[in-house]
Design a protein around this motif. Structure first.
Motif, PDB file in Angstrom:
ATOM      1  N   MET A   1      -0.064  -1.837  11.504  1.00  8.75           N
ATOM      2  CA  MET A   1       0.579  -3.008  10.908  1.00  8.75           C
ATOM      3  C   MET A   1       2.099  -2.860  10.926  1.00  8.75           C
ATOM      4  N   SER A   2       2.590  -1.672  10.660  1.00 10.47           N
ATOM      5  CA  SER A   2       4.038  -1.439  10.671  1.00 10.47           C
ATOM      6  C   SER A   2       4.614  -1.628  12.068  1.00 10.47           C
TER       7      SER A   2
ATOM      8  N   LYS B   1       2.300  -1.348  -7.936  1.00 13.92           N
ATOM      9  CA  LYS B   1       1.663  -1.011  -6.662  1.00 13.92           C
ATOM     10  C   LYS B   1       0.851  -2.162  -6.099  1.00 13.92           C
ATOM     11  N   ALA B   2       0.326  -3.023  -6.948  1.00 15.93           N
ATOM     12  CA  ALA B   2      -0.510  -4.134  -6.494  1.00 15.93           C
ATOM     13  C   ALA B   2       0.148  -5.451  -6.884  1.00 15.93           C
ATOM     14  N   ALA B   3       0.693  -6.154  -5.900  1.00 13.75           N
ATOM     15  CA  ALA B   3       1.341  -7.428  -6.175  1.00 13.75           C
ATOM     16  C   ALA B   3       0.307  -8.529  -6.300  1.00 13.75           C
ATOM     17  N   PRO B   4       0.587  -9.582  -7.065  1.00 19.13           N
ATOM     18  CA  PRO B   4      -0.332 -10.725  -7.103  1.00 19.13           C
ATOM     19  C   PRO B   4      -0.505 -11.342  -5.726  1.00 19.13           C
TER      20      PRO B   4
ATOM     21  N   TYR C   1       2.035  -1.123   2.485  1.00 15.24           N
ATOM     22  CA  TYR C   1       1.980   0.034   1.593  1.00 15.24           C
ATOM     23  C   TYR C   1       0.597   0.166   0.952  1.00 15.24           C
ATOM     24  N   GLN C   2       0.041  -0.944   0.488  1.00 14.12           N
ATOM     25  CA  GLN C   2      -1.290  -0.894  -0.115  1.00 14.12           C
ATOM     26  C   GLN C   2      -2.354  -0.514   0.909  1.00 14.12           C
ATOM     27  N   SER C   3      -2.221  -1.020   2.133  1.00 15.23           N
ATOM     28  CA  SER C   3      -3.197  -0.689   3.168  1.00 15.23           C
ATOM     29  C   SER C   3      -3.137   0.781   3.560  1.00 15.23           C
TER      30      SER C   3
ATOM     31  N   PHE D   1      11.049  -4.165   0.205  1.00 14.11           N
ATOM     32  CA  PHE D   1       9.934  -3.487  -0.458  1.00 14.11           C
ATOM     33  C   PHE D   1      10.246  -3.169  -1.917  1.00 14.11           C
ATOM     34  N   ASN D   2      11.491  -2.844  -2.199  1.00 16.34           N
ATOM     35  CA  ASN D   2      11.857  -2.416  -3.547  1.00 16.34           C
ATOM     36  C   ASN D   2      11.635  -3.512  -4.583  1.00 16.34           C
ATOM     37  N   THR D   3      12.033  -4.747  -4.255  1.00 16.40           N
ATOM     38  CA  THR D   3      11.948  -5.820  -5.241  1.00 16.40           C
ATOM     39  C   THR D   3      10.514  -6.100  -5.684  1.00 16.40           C
TER      40      THR D   3
END
Length: 330
Positions: free
Chosen positions: A302-303, A273-276, A287-289, A264-266
């Motif tokens: 989901m987790s 917060k929002a990855a492509p 995390y976003q959900s 998650f860190n990378t």
């Protein structure tokens, strides 16, 4: 004629131990047995508080309709049963489609990252087995990415991937003339390859360190005998090095898989917060959900699904590798 009396040695008298003396060794033995468990007790309690309790709370949250309206008193959130799981695995709906795409992206990313980390680490470890000047310096240099803090390393790469002022585009476009214009590395399709480069860069030193430790247990006599029989370097690696490192590689691949799939860190430090869409790993997607849409029930479901997937994969992997070891031993 006088007879001499022959003195017969007398047997020593056996003294019976008192009940108190008999119980003393038993008490000391019990103390020795209980001491390791007492020393492990603080670590077990910390593990319980840090990992097990939040995991159980997350499983409980996955069965509730926990949204932003119940954040203050989440215990009062209505019971939803398996509705959150149904929403997560409904691949005809937008939520399920996004989760499936993120899962497939994570699988591809994990396979490439683990494979490259293992390949680079094994090649470097085998290369540095030979004695030459500067070997100690190279070993230390190779471990620098592993020793650096994750945030410092990833932030440095984020600056290097900048389109206009980054070092990567300066070398590729300005110096080598690759591409008509500087590329975007932190958005678009190139974001996947940028994330992969950072992951491999910070992960392969661990593989290098593990394989290098495993190589110390291979006797040098085996290589000398193989060389006398006419075996070259590649044959020695194929028939001596890799079979001897089988148990080490089995553990190494499993650890790299779990670290990479759950990373998650990378992506969070590299993209925010929002990855492509091309680099939407499942850890950041969950995390976003959860924290972007404030739907903690669906995010918890989901987790839990991710946890079950990792448990199944780990169990199957350990079963297959254990059978492989038994077959090779026979």
């Amino acid at each position: 004629m006088t007879e001499t009396a022959v003195a017969h040695p007398t047997e020593p008298a056996v003294r019976k131990a008192t009940p108190g003396e008999a119980r003393a060794p038993r008490r000391s033995g019990r103390r020795r047995i209980a001491l390791p468990y007492l020393l492990l007790l603080p670590a077990l309690l910390l593990e319980l508080l840090v990992h097990l309790v939040p995991m159980l709370m997350g499983i409980g949250m996955s069965f509730k309709e926990l949204t932003q309206f119940y954040i203050r008193n989440w215990n009062e959130a209505p019971w939803s049963g398996l509705d959150n799981y149904t929403v997560a695995i409904d691949f005809d709906a937008p939520v399920g489609q996004a989760l499936l795409k993120s899962f497939l992206t994570t699988c591809l990313f994990t396979v490439l990252s683990v494979g490259l980390c293992w390949l680079l680490g094994t090649a470097a470890a085998i290369f540095l087995q030979e004695n030459f000047r500067g070997r100690g310096f190279l070993r230390t240099l190779f471990l620098v990415p592993y020793a650096l803090p994750v945030y410092a390393a990833v932030i440095t790469w984020a600056f290097m991937f900048q389109r206009d002022n980054g070092l990567v585009n300066h070398v590729l476009h300005d110096q080598l003339g690759i591409g008509d214009s500087p590329a975007f590395w932190l958005i678009g399709d190139n974001s996947f390859w940028a994330l992969l480069i950072v992951s491999v860069w910070k992960g392969w030193p661990f593989a290098f360190l593990t394989v290098m430790a495993g190589l110390q247990n291979i006797p040098r006599d085996m290589y000398e005998a193989a060389a006398l029989d006419g075996a070259g370097v590649w044959k020695q690696i194929r028939h001596i090095t890799l079979p001897s490192l089988r148990s080490v590689n089995q553990v190494l691949v499993l650890v790299l898989f779990l670290w990479t799939f759950n990373d998650f860190n990378t992506p969070f430090v590299l993209f925010g917060k929002a990855a492509p869409e091309a680099a939407d790993l499942i850890s950041l997607h969950i995390y976003q959900s959860s924290f972007q849409t404030w739907n903690f029930g669906t995010g918890s479901a989901m987790s839990v699904l991710l946890l079950l997937f990792l448990l199944v994969v780990t169990g199957v992997y350990l079963l297959l590798t254990s059978r492989g070891r038994k077959t090779s031993d026979v």
